[in-house]
Enzyme design. Structure first.
Site, PDB file in Angstrom:
ATOM      1  N   ASP A  39      11.550   1.340  10.653  1.00 37.86           N
ATOM      2  CA  ASP A  39      10.380   0.332  11.194  1.00 37.86           C
ATOM      3  C   ASP A  39      10.409  -0.179  12.581  1.00 37.86           C
ATOM      4  O   ASP A  39       8.784   0.384  12.662  1.00 37.86           O
ATOM      5  CB  ASP A  39      10.918  -1.522  10.748  1.00 37.86           C
ATOM      6  CG  ASP A  39      10.656  -2.090   8.701  1.00 37.86           C
ATOM      7  OD1 ASP A  39      10.033  -0.987   8.442  1.00 37.86           O
ATOM      8  OD2 ASP A  39      11.735  -1.960   8.420  1.00 37.86           O
ATOM      9  N   ASN A  54      15.198  -0.102   5.806  1.00 33.78           N
ATOM     10  CA  ASN A  54      13.658  -0.155   5.097  1.00 33.78           C
ATOM     11  C   ASN A  54      13.905   1.727   4.238  1.00 33.78           C
ATOM     12  O   ASN A  54      12.991   1.395   3.273  1.00 33.78           O
ATOM     13  CB  ASN A  54      13.298  -0.169   6.036  1.00 33.78           C
ATOM     14  CG  ASN A  54      12.005   0.779   6.700  1.00 33.78           C
ATOM     15  OD1 ASN A  54      13.399   1.693   7.203  1.00 33.78           O
ATOM     16  ND2 ASN A  54      11.959   0.806   6.629  1.00 33.78           N
ATOM     17  N   LYS A  65      16.200  -6.228   3.362  1.00 29.85           N
ATOM     18  CA  LYS A  65      16.989  -5.108   4.045  1.00 29.85           C
ATOM     19  C   LYS A  65      17.850  -5.685   4.390  1.00 29.85           C
ATOM     20  O   LYS A  65      18.270  -4.160   4.570  1.00 29.85           O
ATOM     21  CB  LYS A  65      15.719  -5.576   5.285  1.00 29.85           C
ATOM     22  CG  LYS A  65      14.323  -5.053   5.049  1.00 29.85           C
ATOM     23  CD  LYS A  65      12.839  -4.748   5.742  1.00 29.85           C
ATOM     24  CE  LYS A  65      11.871  -4.094   5.678  1.00 29.85           C
ATOM     25  NZ  LYS A  65      10.897  -4.131   6.678  1.00 29.85           N
ATOM     26  N   ALA A 107      13.925 -13.855  13.748  1.00 32.91           N
ATOM     27  CA  ALA A 107      15.260 -12.584  14.108  1.00 32.91           C
ATOM     28  C   ALA A 107      16.157 -12.237  12.966  1.00 32.91           C
ATOM     29  O   ALA A 107      16.939 -11.767  12.882  1.00 32.91           O
ATOM     30  CB  ALA A 107      16.360 -12.991  14.798  1.00 32.91           C
ATOM     31  N   THR A 142      15.967 -20.243  13.933  1.00 34.46           N
ATOM     32  CA  THR A 142      17.789 -20.796  14.189  1.00 34.46           C
ATOM     33  C   THR A 142      18.119 -20.207  15.163  1.00 34.46           C
ATOM     34  O   THR A 142      18.049 -18.633  15.214  1.00 34.46           O
ATOM     35  CB  THR A 142      18.211 -19.432  12.616  1.00 34.46           C
ATOM     36  OG1 THR A 142      17.989 -20.980  11.511  1.00 34.46           O
ATOM     37  CG2 THR A 142      20.055 -20.501  13.323  1.00 34.46           C
ATOM     38  N   GLU A 143      17.534 -20.473  16.516  1.00 38.16           N
ATOM     39  CA  GLU A 143      18.306 -19.652  17.652  1.00 38.16           C
ATOM     40  C   GLU A 143      20.666 -18.598  18.192  1.00 38.16           C
ATOM     41  O   GLU A 143      20.024 -17.900  18.313  1.00 38.16           O
ATOM     42  CB  GLU A 143      18.583 -20.963  18.797  1.00 38.16           C
ATOM     43  CG  GLU A 143      18.742 -19.922  20.265  1.00 38.16           C
ATOM     44  CD  GLU A 143      18.914 -21.122  21.532  1.00 38.16           C
ATOM     45  OE1 GLU A 143      18.860 -20.805  22.472  1.00 38.16           O
ATOM     46  OE2 GLU A 143      18.911 -22.394  21.083  1.00 38.16           O
ATOM     47  N   ARG A 172       0.637  -1.194   0.030  1.00 39.63           N
ATOM     48  CA  ARG A 172       0.183  -0.040  -0.395  1.00 39.63           C
ATOM     49  C   ARG A 172       0.724   1.319   0.091  1.00 39.63           C
ATOM     50  O   ARG A 172       0.255   2.600  -0.391  1.00 39.63           O
ATOM     51  CB  ARG A 172      -0.899   0.516   1.252  1.00 39.63           C
ATOM     52  CG  ARG A 172      -2.533  -1.184   1.183  1.00 39.63           C
ATOM     53  CD  ARG A 172      -2.490  -0.867   0.972  1.00 39.63           C
ATOM     54  NE  ARG A 172      -4.214  -1.966   0.504  1.00 39.63           N
ATOM     55  CZ  ARG A 172      -5.291  -2.289   0.182  1.00 39.63           C
ATOM     56  NH1 ARG A 172      -5.574  -0.541  -0.527  1.00 39.63           N
ATOM     57  NH2 ARG A 172      -5.978  -3.257   0.094  1.00 39.63           N
ATOM     58  N   SER A 173       2.123   0.803   0.030  1.00 42.74           N
ATOM     59  CA  SER A 173       2.849   2.300   0.239  1.00 42.74           C
ATOM     60  C   SER A 173       2.753   3.409  -1.137  1.00 42.74           C
ATOM     61  O   SER A 173       3.098   4.577  -0.417  1.00 42.74           O
ATOM     62  CB  SER A 173       4.358   2.094  -0.060  1.00 42.74           C
ATOM     63  OG  SER A 173       4.684   0.850   1.439  1.00 42.74           O
TER      64      SER A 173
END
Length: 281
Positions: free
Chosen positions: A108, A92, A71, A134, A159-160, A21-22
């Site tokens: 963001d 961004n 990003k 993350a 993925t810790e 919608r940007s």
């Protein structure tokens, strides 16, 4: 004889991007602030972001917004980066300068915080917050969340190690704000959070919510950074467990307002545009 210069050209780059919608948001910002701009969507091949960026700048583009999955690439390719971008490794908002340099910002997190604290009226200070994911979306919001001085922020990711790296990159900021910042397995992130923020693309991909139901309690704000149909699965899950669901439409408008201010030096009326956009959906 009067000549009118061409409007400055901006765009949003992503994959996918057709849902964005940007263009409407920035056109409305321009109308309300008396700015002359053109703003379009650009679908970029998964392996073609660097080329797309160079081509857009060479064609006279003034700046662009960057969405998933580019990003991190945006931060890496920029000539200059803000502190938020350096911490997150994600950007961004890019600005193309006359000297050929590219300046990166990340709006963001500012947009997310504004939507939660101002629009939703939920204070973050002293609260327990779960950030799910993350990747670039999560990385971009962590510093502004820490600036609100919650009691604790838990980052949970499939993925810790990636969650641990994100926590480590913000450890000094967390310490300065006296916030407990931790990374935990996505299947065991803790229970009963005040705020749960979904920064994954699970809803967009039609996948299941990646965290257990016990992260919620009655009245938890459950926030999906996606909006519209892409957020529906997460919001339905939250509502079914007594939480208060909210999609990321307000974040979208608020982060766009911050980007617009970076480019144009004018802060547009985000609340008005959010109300108008919500009425369209």
């Amino acid at each position: 004889m009067t000549t009118t210069s061409a409007p400055d050209v901006y765009c949003v780059m992503g994959h996918p991007v057709e849902h964005s919608r940007s263009p409407w948001i920035h056109a409305r910002f321009a109308e309300l602030t008396g700015q002359r701009i053109a703003y379009t969507r650009r679908l970029v091949p998964l392996d073609g972001f660097a080329r797309a960026l160079a081509d857009f700048a060479a064609a006279g583009g003034a700046g662009c917004n960057v969405t998933v999955p580019f990003k991190h690439d945006a931060a890496r390719l920029a000539t200059h980066a803000s502190d938020r971008v350096r911490r997150a490794g994600a950007a961004n908002t890019l600005s193309f300068r006359a000297d050929g340099t590219v300046h990166a910002e990340n709006t963001d997190g500012l947009g997310l915080v504004a939507d939660i604290v101002v629009n939703a009226g939920v204070a973050l200070a002293g609260r327990d917050v779960l950030l799910v994911g993350a990747g670039g979306a999560a990385a971009g919001v962590l510093a502004p969340l820490l600036d609100q001085a919650p009691r604790r922020i838990t980052v949970a990711n499939r993925t810790e190690a990636r969650a641990q790296a994100l926590v480590q990159a913000h450890a000094d900021l967390a310490a300065s704000r006296q916030v407990v910042l931790e990374a935990l397995p996505i299947g065991q992130p803790g229970t009963g959070f005040d705020v749960v923020i979904n920064a994954t693309a699970s809803s967009l991909a039609g996948g299941e919510v990646p965290v257990p139901d016990t992260v919620l309690r009655e009245g938890t704000l459950a926030y999906d950074m996606m909006y519209g149909p892409a957020a529906q699965g997460f919001m339905d899950w939250a509502r079914a467990h007594g939480a208060v669901p909210r999609d990321g439409l307000g974040m979208l408008v608020e982060q766009a307002a911050e980007a617009f201010a970076v480019w144009r030096g004018v802060r547009p009326p985000a609340a008005q545009v959010l109300q108008e956009l919500r009425a369209q959906l």
